[in-house]
Design an enzyme around this catalytic site. Structure first.
Site, PDB file in Angstrom:
ATOM      1  N   TYR A 101       0.850  -1.190   0.000  1.00 36.60           N
ATOM      2  CA  TYR A 101       0.000   0.000   0.000  1.00 36.60           C
ATOM      3  C   TYR A 101       0.885   1.238   0.000  1.00 36.60           C
ATOM      4  O   TYR A 101       1.879   1.294   0.735  1.00 36.60           O
ATOM      5  CB  TYR A 101      -0.889   0.022   1.263  1.00 36.60           C
ATOM      6  CG  TYR A 101      -1.627   1.339   1.431  1.00 36.60           C
ATOM      7  CD1 TYR A 101      -2.902   1.513   0.902  1.00 36.60           C
ATOM      8  CD2 TYR A 101      -1.026   2.426   2.076  1.00 36.60           C
ATOM      9  CE1 TYR A 101      -3.562   2.729   1.020  1.00 36.60           C
ATOM     10  CE2 TYR A 101      -1.672   3.643   2.193  1.00 36.60           C
ATOM     11  CZ  TYR A 101      -2.938   3.787   1.660  1.00 36.60           C
ATOM     12  OH  TYR A 101      -3.588   4.994   1.760  1.00 36.60           O
ATOM     13  N   GLU A 189      -3.764   7.490  -3.974  1.00 32.65           N
ATOM     14  CA  GLU A 189      -3.496   6.212  -3.325  1.00 32.65           C
ATOM     15  C   GLU A 189      -3.262   5.117  -4.366  1.00 32.65           C
ATOM     16  O   GLU A 189      -3.951   5.077  -5.387  1.00 32.65           O
ATOM     17  CB  GLU A 189      -4.737   5.874  -2.481  1.00 32.65           C
ATOM     18  CG  GLU A 189      -4.567   4.763  -1.487  1.00 32.65           C
ATOM     19  CD  GLU A 189      -5.875   4.513  -0.733  1.00 32.65           C
ATOM     20  OE1 GLU A 189      -6.042   5.080   0.360  1.00 32.65           O
ATOM     21  OE2 GLU A 189      -6.724   3.765  -1.237  1.00 32.65           O
TER      22      GLU A 189
END
Ligand code: GDP
Ligand code: MN
Length: 391
Positions: A101, A189
């Site tokens: 991530y 993101e």
């Protein structure tokens, strides 16, 4: 503005972040052509603006044309959190070895962007924060300083990335930070950032939101189309005129206010005296004669409106200009509704003179409450007159 995954990936790609080969399509036929170009197997990804798509069944895989057609049909018949699927992204299916991530979002407590990375990719960042807090590595970003590659490397080292992949991931993170600022993003993101079976690092998903106030200067998003979801035709008309108007769907008193606070106070006062506001309208700080006239036309068109309360203050705005706008509409439409104006501030004497010449009742020095009471009286009088009891 939230970007679709495929739009975010276009921006990533331009910023030097590797993404899987893919094409966004709207029909099964276009999907077939895209998949032929890419080569099977492919991932078939619904493009929606709300999150949690994978878990909701919005991502499918297809090993051949038959499976692809089925997957497209399945997605097209789907609603994800109430959002219909219209765009589908066809992508090469990655052979995923590991998922990471990386993301940037605003930290309201520190008033700074916050960069976060984790080796726990693929799941929601909220879940990582809850279940693996010690595996979430954070760093605040200084908007006035260029991000440095060694900062990216230091942060990513904590996730256990090594060697060539560490360097690739750091380049991606560096580019993500740079595009976050370049595009005035609120959120950017990559989840998951993927290491595939050949050891390449690439962005398998994108989540980007851009500050609406900056959209006008971000060239890359100019072509990104959005359906307007405004169902009230008057709201749509007002929007196209640059006016912030909200219809209430009922009510007998139309409202034009100079400032949102004054607008809300006016609505409260209308309600307190037994009236029902039919709309909210904040004229804003650029109230020219034309804009004031446009606003009044829209309010007069609002179904059910028997009276209009115009509650203005000339701070940035000029009372004379606003009065001219009102007078223009009175001449043009000769409205049957009662209208009361409360207006003072910059160029008030000139404004009042214009309104008086049109016989519009004005509250010059009184309160919003006095203006509302006067309007309700005027509306009552009109009602009686219309029924022929008085002339
Ligand atoms: P989200 O649910 O909206 O976040 O959608 P993502 O694009 O992040 O995909 C969710 C998950 O689907 C990923 O974490 C992967 O595990 C899986 N996935 C997505 N694309 C691929 C792919 O190309 N290959 C494989 N094997 N899995 C994928
Ligand atoms: Mn994702």
């Amino acid at each position: 503005m939230k970007l679709y995954e495929f739009e975010g990936k276009q921006i990533f790609s331009q910023a030097g972040i590797p993404t899987p080969r893919g094409t966004a399509v709207r029909t099964a036929q276009a999907a077939i052509e895209a998949a032929r170009e890419i080569g099977y197997s492919v991932v078939v990804k619904s493009q929606v603006l709300r999150g949690g798509r994978g878990k909701a069944g919005g991502i499918k895989f297809a090993a051949d044309e038959q499976e692809l057609v089925q997957a497209v049909a399945d997605l097209q018949s789907m609603e994800l959190s109430g959002e219909r699927v219209e765009i589908i992204l066809i992508e090469e299916k990655l052979d995923i070895a590991r998922e990471f991530y990386m993301g940037i979002t605003l930290d309201p407590r520190e008033s700074l962007p916050l960069l976060m990375v984790s080796a726990q990719g693929g799941m929601d960042i909220e879940q990582v924060a809850r279940d693996y807090p010690h595996q979430l590595f954070k760093m605040h970003l200084d908007p006035l300083a260029q991000p440095r590659m060694n900062q990216m490397l230091d942060l990513l080292l904590k996730t256990g990335l090594q060697g060539k992949q560490l360097v690739q991931a750091a380049k991606i993170l560096h580019n993500l930070v740079r595009s976050y600022f370049a595009y005035n993003a609120i959120t950017a993101e990559i989840n998951p950032l993927v290491i595939d079976a050949s050891g390449n690092v690439l962005a398998a998903d994108s989540k980007v939101e851009i500050d609406d106030s900056a959209l006008f200067r971000i060239k890359a998003v100019q072509g990104f189309e959005r359906k307007t979801e405004i169902s009230d035709p008057l709201e749509a008309e007002a929007k196209s005129l640059g006016i912030s108007y909200v219809g209430m769907g009922k009510g007998n008193i139309g409202l034009i206010a100079g400032g949102a606070g004054l607008g809300m106070a006016s609505m409260d006062m209308i309600s307190a005296h037994g009236g029902v506001p039919a709309n909210f309208l904040d004229l804003g700080g650029d109230a020219t004669m034309e804009k004031t006239a446009d606003a009044l036309r829209v309010v007069l068109k609002t179904p059910g409106v028997e009276g209009v309360f115009i509650n203005l203050f000339g701070g940035i705005n000029n009372c004379e200009q606003m009065a001219k706008g009102i007078a223009q509409v009175i001449d043009e439409l000769q409205p049957t509704q009662a209208i009361v104006v409360k207006m003072r501030g910059h160029s008030q004497d000139e404004g009042w003179a214009i309104l008086e010449s049109k016989n519009i009742p004005i509250i010059k020095f009184g309160t919003t409450e006095e203006a509302v009471i006067l309007l309700l009286e005027q509306m009552n009088k009109k009602r009686v007159t219309d029924h022929g009891h008085f002339s």
